[in-house]
Design an enzyme around this catalytic site. Structure first.
Site, mmCIF file in Angstrom:
data_model
loop_
_atom_site.group_PDB
_atom_site.id
_atom_site.type_symbol
_atom_site.label_atom_id
_atom_site.label_comp_id
_atom_site.label_asym_id
_atom_site.label_seq_id
_atom_site.Cartn_x
_atom_site.Cartn_y
_atom_site.Cartn_z
ATOM 1 N N ASN A 11 -3.089 -1.432 13.522
ATOM 2 C CA ASN A 11 -2.880 -0.841 12.191
ATOM 3 C C ASN A 11 -2.111 -1.855 11.352
ATOM 4 O OD1 ASN A 11 -3.184 1.434 10.371
ATOM 5 N ND2 ASN A 11 -0.984 1.716 10.542
ATOM 6 N N ASP B 246 -6.758 1.067 12.348
ATOM 7 C CA ASP B 246 -7.972 0.303 12.024
ATOM 8 C C ASP B 246 -8.877 0.159 13.232
ATOM 9 O OD1 ASP B 246 -6.177 -0.456 9.701
ATOM 10 O OD2 ASP B 246 -8.129 -1.316 9.187
ATOM 11 N N GLN C 251 0.831 -1.219 0.000
ATOM 12 C CA GLN C 251 0.000 0.000 0.000
ATOM 13 C C GLN C 251 0.860 1.262 0.000
ATOM 14 O OE1 GLN C 251 -0.480 -2.666 1.961
ATOM 15 N NE2 GLN C 251 -2.617 -2.969 2.498
HETATM 16 O O1 MRU Z 1 -5.390 -3.650 4.740
HETATM 17 P P1 MRU Z 1 -5.668 -2.193 4.522
HETATM 18 O O2 MRU Z 1 -5.004 -1.616 3.325
HETATM 19 O O3 MRU Z 1 -7.146 -1.903 4.552
HETATM 20 O O4 MRU Z 1 -5.032 -1.505 5.800
HETATM 21 C C1 MRU Z 1 -5.133 -0.114 5.925
HETATM 22 C C2 MRU Z 1 -4.413 0.418 7.097
HETATM 23 O O5 MRU Z 1 -3.803 -0.284 7.854
HETATM 24 C C3 MRU Z 1 -4.566 1.886 7.338
HETATM 25 O O6 MRU Z 1 -3.433 2.408 7.964
HETATM 26 C C4 MRU Z 1 -5.780 2.129 8.248
HETATM 27 O O7 MRU Z 1 -6.910 1.474 7.750
HETATM 28 C C5 MRU Z 1 -6.075 3.559 8.411
HETATM 29 S S1 MRU Z 1 -6.643 4.279 6.945
HETATM 30 C C6 MRU Z 1 -7.042 5.887 7.190
#
Ligand code: MRU
Length: 355
Positions: free
Chosen positions: A249, A239, A198
């Protein structure tokens, strides 16, 4: 603004994040089951975006339902909620959004003369309101948090907590955007964020889109950069934040937090209040999603690991509250001890203003 997701008259339109940064392709979900699929496969991802997507999925499901009575619609709505709740377990925003839509359904259904049509209109409006509120919350986080970032220097972030993870502007990246708008000379270091990348794919793409100087590093380079004095602050999203301030997170966040402490670098978490889970006492009780092994064993269709080797793929980790310098929310900046500051802010928000 980056169009992460959008309610349209045909369905919910998503920017396909699995195809970024090389292709900007959109996916139109026309059923709630398709919205669930889009969340599971991470076409849309990031806790706040997952929550609003689920709300829009429910609005879409109700809109499409052939039910002609309120009880029939209510029964179908329960199934829709169960389907969406089964997509990704860690981001509490998902459950927050479903709960809010359920409460709104009950409220709308209790009006005298309520019909399936009046409930449909009300739920579509509620999902769209959540979309607008999410962007407004991100902007407020930006305003509250900008001053915490250095006037100039390097800021490390992990995963993508930007416009792509929200309905727009972002949480951690929103704070960075706001600081840059206020004249801070910030250079962002983006951890690539194995295995789903990401950081390399999404954070890099969205910051370049805004012209914010960005360097991608492999996750294992952060320690060395800190030691060289290139990182003045770390900021990430979340999260789920437990009542004691423990933060779930993206996997790898915990390691970054420990490194930051060792190097005397502040470690900030930016998240909307919909990410705060006061019903969960500590991070130990946060469910951690396990993703498919193929995300680790393969990249771009190419196998990286020997056949049959053991694989772990937890999507998130928990950073104990003691590593978190401050939590930036739309309700302001919270400091330790978080069990007190989170509860105080929650109570203040639920007491109606007087005078
Ligand atoms: O697996 P993902 O890409 O959904 O994980 C996203 C994250 O860990 C972000 O840091 C979190 O959701 C915060 S987004 C504002």
């Amino acid at each position: 603004m980056i169009p992460t997701l959008e309610w349209t008259s045909e369905g919910v339109r998503f920017l396909d994040q699995t195809r970024l940064p090389l292709e900007e392709v959109y996916v139109l979900a026309t059923t709630y089951q398709q919205v669930a699929e889009v969340i599971t496969t991470m076409v849309v991802r990031g806790a706040p975006a997952i929550g609003v997507s689920a709300a829009m999925g429910l609005a879409l499901g109700v809109k499409n339902s052939p039910a002609t009575t309120v009880p029939a619609l209510a029964a179908e709505f329960q199934t829709m909620c169960r389907t969406l709740a089964a997509t990704r377990p860690t981001a509490v925003n998902l459950f927050w959004a479903i709960e809010r839509m359920k409460n709104r359904f009950t409220e709308l259904a209790s009006h005298s003369g309520a019909t399936p049509a009046s409930i449909r209109i009300g739920l579509i409006a509620e999902a769209r309101r959540m979309y607008d509120e999410d962007i407004a919350a991100c902007r407020r986080m930006g305003t509250h948090g900008a001053a915490l970032l250095p006037r100039s220097g390097g800021v490390l972030t992990h995963c993508n907590a930007g416009a792509l993870a929200t309905c727009g502007y972002g949480t951690a990246l929103g704070v960075i955007r706001s600081a840059v708008e206020q004249g801070h000379q910030i250079h962002v270091y983006a951890d690539e964020t194995r295995p789903f990348l990401q950081g390399a794919r999404l954070t890099a793409w969205e910051l370049m889109h805004d012209g914010i100087p960005t360097t991608v590093i492999c996750d294992n380079m952060a320690a060395s950069l800190m030691r060289q004095g290139k990182i003045q602050a770390v900021i990430v999203g979340a999260d789920r934040i437990a009542a004691n301030g423990d933060v779930a997170n993206k996997i790898g966040t915990y390691g970054v937090a420990v490194l930051a402490k060792e190097h005397g670098i502040p470690f900030f978490v930016a998240a909307p209040w919909s990410t705060i889970d006061l019903k969960t006492a500590t991070g130990d009780s946060i469910p951690i999603e396990k993703r498919p092994e193929i995300e680790v064993t393969h990249h771009g269709g190419k196998q990286l690991t020997p056949h049959g080797v053991g694989i772990e793929n937890p999507a998130f980790d928990v950073t104990p509250a003691k590593y978190v310098t401050a939590i930036i929310t739309e309700r302001g900046v919270l400091r330790p001890p978080y069990s007190d500051s989170l509860q105080e802010r929650e109570t203040a928000a639920s007491v109606p203003a007087t005078g």
